[in-house]
Design a protein around this motif. Structure first.
Motif: not given
Length: 97
Positions: A6-8, A26-30
Motif C-alpha cells: 500500500i505504501i513504502s 505518516y504510513c500508519m495514518e495512510h
C-alpha cells in the motif's frame, strides 16, 4: 497483507523529507484511511478458527502517542474479531541496563 503493498516507508521518508518515526506515523495514518476496504478483502479469506498475526513496527510511539493503532483495534473489534496484544522485549537489553 503487507503494508508495503500500500505504501513504502522509504518513499515516504524521501518524498516527505521525514525521519523514520515521522514516516512510520505518516504510513500508519495512510493505512487507517485505506484500511476498511483492504481489511475486509483480506479477512474474507479467513474462518472463525483462524488466527491472524499483525507484526507491527517496534517503535512504541506508534502505539502510545498516536491513535492510529487504537482505531485499528477498534475496527477489528467492530468486526467481532478478538484482539490480543503481545509485546516482545529484548531480554539481553533488559539485563544489561
Amino acid at each position: 497483507m503487507d503494508i508495503k503493498e500500500i505504501i513504502s516507508l522509504d518513499e515516504v521518508m524521501e518524498e516527505r523529507k521525514l525521519g523514520p518515526n515521522g514516516a512510520l506515523i505518516y504510513c500508519m495514518e495512510h493505512l487507517k484511511e485505506s484500511l476498511d476496504d483492504r481489511l475486509k478483502e483480506e479477512l474474507d479469506n479467513f474462518t472463525d478458527d483462524d488466527y491472524i498475526v499483525f507484526d507491527c513496527p517496534g517503535q512504541i510511539e506508534l502505539f502510545t502517542y498516536v491513535p492510529v493503532f487504537k482505531n485499528f483495534v477498534e475496527q477489528l473489534k467492530r468486526k467481532n474479531i478478538n484482539v490480543y496484544v503481545v509485546c516482545l522485549l529484548d531480554s539481553q537489553m533488559l539485563l544489561s541496563s
